[in-house]
Design a protein around this motif. Structure first.
Motif, PDB file in Angstrom:
ATOM      1  N   THR A  99     -21.862 -10.585  78.447  1.00  0.00           N
ATOM      2  CA  THR A  99     -21.303 -10.873  77.130  1.00  0.00           C
ATOM      3  C   THR A  99     -19.830 -10.460  77.105  1.00  0.00           C
ATOM      4  OG1 THR A  99     -22.129  -8.716  76.364  1.00  0.00           O
ATOM      5  CG2 THR A  99     -23.475 -10.658  75.859  1.00  0.00           C
ATOM      6  N   PRO A 100     -19.051 -11.012  76.164  1.00  0.00           N
ATOM      7  CA  PRO A 100     -17.600 -10.795  76.182  1.00  0.00           C
ATOM      8  C   PRO A 100     -17.112  -9.532  75.482  1.00  0.00           C
ATOM      9  CG  PRO A 100     -18.147 -12.366  74.475  1.00  0.00           C
ATOM     10  CD  PRO A 100     -19.437 -12.057  75.188  1.00  0.00           C
ATOM     11  N   GLY A 101     -18.002  -8.741  74.911  1.00  0.00           N
ATOM     12  CA  GLY A 101     -17.573  -7.575  74.147  1.00  0.00           C
ATOM     13  C   GLY A 101     -16.742  -6.604  74.978  1.00  0.00           C
ATOM     14  N   PHE A 102     -15.646  -6.134  74.409  1.00  0.00           N
ATOM     15  CA  PHE A 102     -14.761  -5.203  75.105  1.00  0.00           C
ATOM     16  C   PHE A 102     -14.206  -4.200  74.108  1.00  0.00           C
ATOM     17  CE2 PHE A 102     -11.888  -8.198  73.223  1.00  0.00           C
ATOM     18  CZ  PHE A 102     -10.717  -7.502  72.970  1.00  0.00           C
ATOM     19  N   VAL A 103     -13.583  -3.156  74.639  1.00  0.00           N
ATOM     20  CA  VAL A 103     -12.897  -2.157  73.818  1.00  0.00           C
ATOM     21  C   VAL A 103     -11.441  -2.127  74.264  1.00  0.00           C
ATOM     22  CG1 VAL A 103     -12.741   0.283  73.211  1.00  0.00           C
ATOM     23  CG2 VAL A 103     -14.985  -0.778  73.483  1.00  0.00           C
ATOM     24  N   SER A 104     -10.543  -2.381  73.339  1.00  0.00           N
ATOM     25  CA  SER A 104      -9.117  -2.440  73.653  1.00  0.00           C
ATOM     26  C   SER A 104      -8.545  -1.044  73.875  1.00  0.00           C
ATOM     27  CB  SER A 104      -8.362  -3.137  72.517  1.00  0.00           C
ATOM     28  OG  SER A 104      -8.687  -2.524  71.280  1.00  0.00           O
ATOM     29  N   TRP A 105      -7.339  -0.988  74.457  1.00  0.00           N
ATOM     30  CA  TRP A 105      -6.664   0.293  74.665  1.00  0.00           C
ATOM     31  C   TRP A 105      -6.394   0.940  73.309  1.00  0.00           C
ATOM     32  CZ3 TRP A 105      -6.556   2.621  79.145  1.00  0.00           C
ATOM     33  CH2 TRP A 105      -6.622   1.866  80.325  1.00  0.00           C
ATOM     34  N   HIS A 106      -6.823   2.187  73.164  1.00  0.00           N
ATOM     35  CA  HIS A 106      -6.657   2.873  71.884  1.00  0.00           C
ATOM     36  C   HIS A 106      -6.767   4.373  72.085  1.00  0.00           C
ATOM     37  CE1 HIS A 106     -11.003   2.946  72.352  1.00  0.00           C
ATOM     38  NE2 HIS A 106     -11.079   3.836  71.385  1.00  0.00           N
ATOM     39  N   GLN A 107      -6.524   5.119  71.016  1.00  0.00           N
ATOM     40  CA  GLN A 107      -6.751   6.559  70.949  1.00  0.00           C
ATOM     41  C   GLN A 107      -7.784   6.815  69.857  1.00  0.00           C
ATOM     42  OE1 GLN A 107      -2.472   7.166  70.177  1.00  0.00           O
ATOM     43  NE2 GLN A 107      -2.542   8.812  71.698  1.00  0.00           N
ATOM     44  N   ASP A 108      -8.785   7.621  70.148  1.00  0.00           N
ATOM     45  CA  ASP A 108      -9.887   7.812  69.209  1.00  0.00           C
ATOM     46  C   ASP A 108      -9.461   8.384  67.867  1.00  0.00           C
ATOM     47  OD1 ASP A 108     -11.894   6.831  70.841  1.00  0.00           O
ATOM     48  OD2 ASP A 108     -12.361   8.788  71.711  1.00  0.00           O
ATOM     49  N   LEU A 109      -8.552   9.344  67.871  1.00  0.00           N
ATOM     50  CA  LEU A 109      -8.251  10.079  66.643  1.00  0.00           C
ATOM     51  C   LEU A 109      -7.332   9.338  65.682  1.00  0.00           C
ATOM     52  CD1 LEU A 109      -7.910  13.705  68.077  1.00  0.00           C
ATOM     53  CD2 LEU A 109      -9.665  12.865  66.514  1.00  0.00           C
ATOM     54  N   GLY A 134     -18.504  -2.913  82.717  1.00  0.00           N
ATOM     55  CA  GLY A 134     -17.530  -2.596  81.664  1.00  0.00           C
ATOM     56  C   GLY A 134     -17.434  -1.128  81.354  1.00  0.00           C
ATOM     57  N   CYS A 135     -17.301  -0.307  82.404  1.00  0.00           N
ATOM     58  CA  CYS A 135     -17.148   1.139  82.194  1.00  0.00           C
ATOM     59  C   CYS A 135     -15.799   1.435  81.528  1.00  0.00           C
ATOM     60  CB  CYS A 135     -17.250   1.888  83.517  1.00  0.00           C
ATOM     61  SG  CYS A 135     -15.903   1.574  84.681  1.00  0.00           S
ATOM     62  N   MET A 136     -15.670   2.642  81.020  1.00  0.00           N
ATOM     63  CA  MET A 136     -14.403   3.050  80.424  1.00  0.00           C
ATOM     64  C   MET A 136     -13.320   3.204  81.476  1.00  0.00           C
ATOM     65  SD  MET A 136     -15.060   5.748  77.338  1.00  0.00           S
ATOM     66  CE  MET A 136     -16.050   6.891  78.287  1.00  0.00           C
ATOM     67  N   ARG A 137     -12.070   3.127  81.020  1.00  0.00           N
ATOM     68  CA  ARG A 137     -10.900   3.373  81.855  1.00  0.00           C
ATOM     69  C   ARG A 137      -9.996   4.337  81.094  1.00  0.00           C
ATOM     70  NH1 ARG A 137      -7.820  -1.778  83.019  1.00  0.00           N
ATOM     71  NH2 ARG A 137      -7.177  -0.715  84.928  1.00  0.00           N
ATOM     72  N   PHE A 138      -9.487   5.347  81.796  1.00  0.00           N
ATOM     73  CA  PHE A 138      -8.590   6.345  81.201  1.00  0.00           C
ATOM     74  C   PHE A 138      -7.233   6.285  81.887  1.00  0.00           C
ATOM     75  CE2 PHE A 138     -12.532   9.292  80.718  1.00  0.00           C
ATOM     76  CZ  PHE A 138     -12.885   8.680  79.522  1.00  0.00           C
ATOM     77  N   VAL A 139      -6.176   6.530  81.124  1.00  0.00           N
ATOM     78  CA  VAL A 139      -4.843   6.711  81.699  1.00  0.00           C
ATOM     79  C   VAL A 139      -4.585   8.212  81.771  1.00  0.00           C
ATOM     80  CG1 VAL A 139      -2.369   6.310  81.469  1.00  0.00           C
ATOM     81  CG2 VAL A 139      -3.985   4.513  80.806  1.00  0.00           C
ATOM     82  N   ILE A 192      -6.343  10.450  74.398  1.00  0.00           N
ATOM     83  CA  ILE A 192      -6.142   9.758  75.665  1.00  0.00           C
ATOM     84  C   ILE A 192      -6.217   8.246  75.469  1.00  0.00           C
ATOM     85  CG2 ILE A 192      -8.552   9.639  76.468  1.00  0.00           C
ATOM     86  CD1 ILE A 192      -7.417  10.523  79.242  1.00  0.00           C
ATOM     87  N   PHE A 193      -5.366   7.515  76.175  1.00  0.00           N
ATOM     88  CA  PHE A 193      -5.428   6.057  76.172  1.00  0.00           C
ATOM     89  C   PHE A 193      -6.669   5.643  76.963  1.00  0.00           C
ATOM     90  CE2 PHE A 193      -0.484   5.304  76.047  1.00  0.00           C
ATOM     91  CZ  PHE A 193      -0.408   6.067  74.892  1.00  0.00           C
ATOM     92  N   HIS A 194      -7.551   4.876  76.340  1.00  0.00           N
ATOM     93  CA  HIS A 194      -8.735   4.423  77.052  1.00  0.00           C
ATOM     94  C   HIS A 194      -9.189   3.066  76.531  1.00  0.00           C
ATOM     95  CE1 HIS A 194     -10.405   6.469  73.556  1.00  0.00           C
ATOM     96  NE2 HIS A 194     -11.600   5.952  73.802  1.00  0.00           N
ATOM     97  N   ALA A 195      -9.952   2.371  77.375  1.00  0.00           N
ATOM     98  CA  ALA A 195     -10.413   1.028  77.070  1.00  0.00           C
ATOM     99  C   ALA A 195     -11.618   0.739  77.955  1.00  0.00           C
ATOM    100  CB  ALA A 195      -9.298   0.010  77.330  1.00  0.00           C
ATOM    101  N   SER A 196     -12.249  -0.411  77.734  1.00  0.00           N
ATOM    102  CA  SER A 196     -13.314  -0.861  78.633  1.00  0.00           C
ATOM    103  C   SER A 196     -13.438  -2.376  78.537  1.00  0.00           C
ATOM    104  CB  SER A 196     -14.653  -0.193  78.299  1.00  0.00           C
ATOM    105  OG  SER A 196     -15.117  -0.572  77.018  1.00  0.00           O
ATOM    106  N   GLY A 197     -13.830  -2.985  79.655  1.00  0.00           N
ATOM    107  CA  GLY A 197     -13.923  -4.436  79.726  1.00  0.00           C
ATOM    108  C   GLY A 197     -15.304  -4.962  79.376  1.00  0.00           C
TER     109      GLY A 197
END
Length: 280
Positions: A99-109, A134-139, A192-197
């Motif tokens: 499925t195409p669901g993703f999480v864009s680059w963002h900061q949680d707070l 689609g695991c998370m990615r951290f910068v 932290i900047f994070h996202a997932s595909g």
């Protein structure tokens, strides 16, 4: 070899994240997944509102509250935040197969309305979290920046409430893939900047995100939100403390969850006309 408390704190302070931790065995993860999917099946049959447990699962599902209190989960969090811990909320992030669901680059707070950054998200995998699923990615190191500008997209495939994404450049070539086996956990900072595909695998990608805070934190404005005390003590009272749920979807717990959603929407959707997606 398990990291010492000092090493956990040191790595987290440097990078803004730390992983992997063994939160439970793969068999235990499978049992928790079975409980979740049994409840999902019941919800489909009885037409129950799933928004509540996807956003405040620890309020209404005893097995989720149990996960938030596991020693193997709490000890690494204590190594960073100290002995007194509240769970602000716990929500499932599920990506169905292919499925195409993703999480864009963002900061949680960015939109949580909290007054500080004494918060950690513990993300527990109940199914394989891989690059393909689609695991998370951290910068690394991006947590040292304060909250930066974000823009709202409300994109249909974006799993975040406002489709929020960073309005600054992200050096994706520096990103770390947070691959986890079922039962493993990562910890990350709220800045932290994070996202997932998208999930391109043939299995569901199921993760539980537990937001731990210290009792010194508080909402910047408005009514107190609800929380669970899971370690130590709270002598401050910045949050309305709830008892652990004793059964699935008990009326009093459901009502508290709905009330918390109503309070949280005021700061999560501040500045937005109309309502976005269910709380994330």
């Amino acid at each position: 070899m398990a990291l010492s408390s000092h090493s956990i704190s040191e790595n987290y302070e440097r990078d803004g994240y730390c992983f992997p931790f063994d939160a439970m065995t793969s068999n235990q993860a499978g049992q928790y997944r079975h409980q979740l999917e049994s409840i999902e099946a019941r919800a489909r049959q009885e037409n129950l509102n799933q928004t509540i447990w996807f956003t405040h699962a620890n309020f209404v599902l005893p097995f989720v509250d149990e996960m938030t209190r596991l020693p193997a989960v709490l000890e690494p969090v204590k190594a960073i935040l100290g002995p007194n811990l509240l769970v602000w909320n716990a929500s499932f992030f599920i990506k169905e197969p292919n499925t195409p669901g993703f999480v864009s680059w963002h900061q949680d707070l960015t939109y949580w309305g909290l007054n500080g950054a004494d918060e950690i998200t513990a993300w527990i995998a109940l199914s394989p979290a891989t690059m393909r699923s689609g695991c998370m990615r951290f910068v690394p190191g991006s947590h040292t920046r304060d909250v930066v500008a974000h823009r709202d997209t409300f994109a249909d495939a974006n799993m975040l409430s406002r489709g929020q994404e960073l309005a600054v450049d992200v050096h994706e070539e520096d990103a770390v893939e947070v691959e986890l086996k079922p039962g493993q956990m990562s910890l990350h900072h709220g800045h932290i900047f994070h996202a997932s595909g998208a999930n391109r695998s043939g299995d569901r990608r199921i993760g539980l995100a537990i937001r731990y805070i210290t009792p010194t934190m508080k909402q910047r404005a408005g009514e107190k939100t609800y929380a669970h005390l899971v370690a130590g003590e709270d002598s401050i009272g910045n949050f309305n403390l709830l008892d652990a749920p004793q059964a699935i979807m008990v009326r009093e717990d459901v009502e508290a969850s709905i009330r918390n959603i109503e309070i949280a929407e005021k700061f999560l959707y501040a500045g937005v006309k109309g309502r976005g997606k269910p709380l994330r």
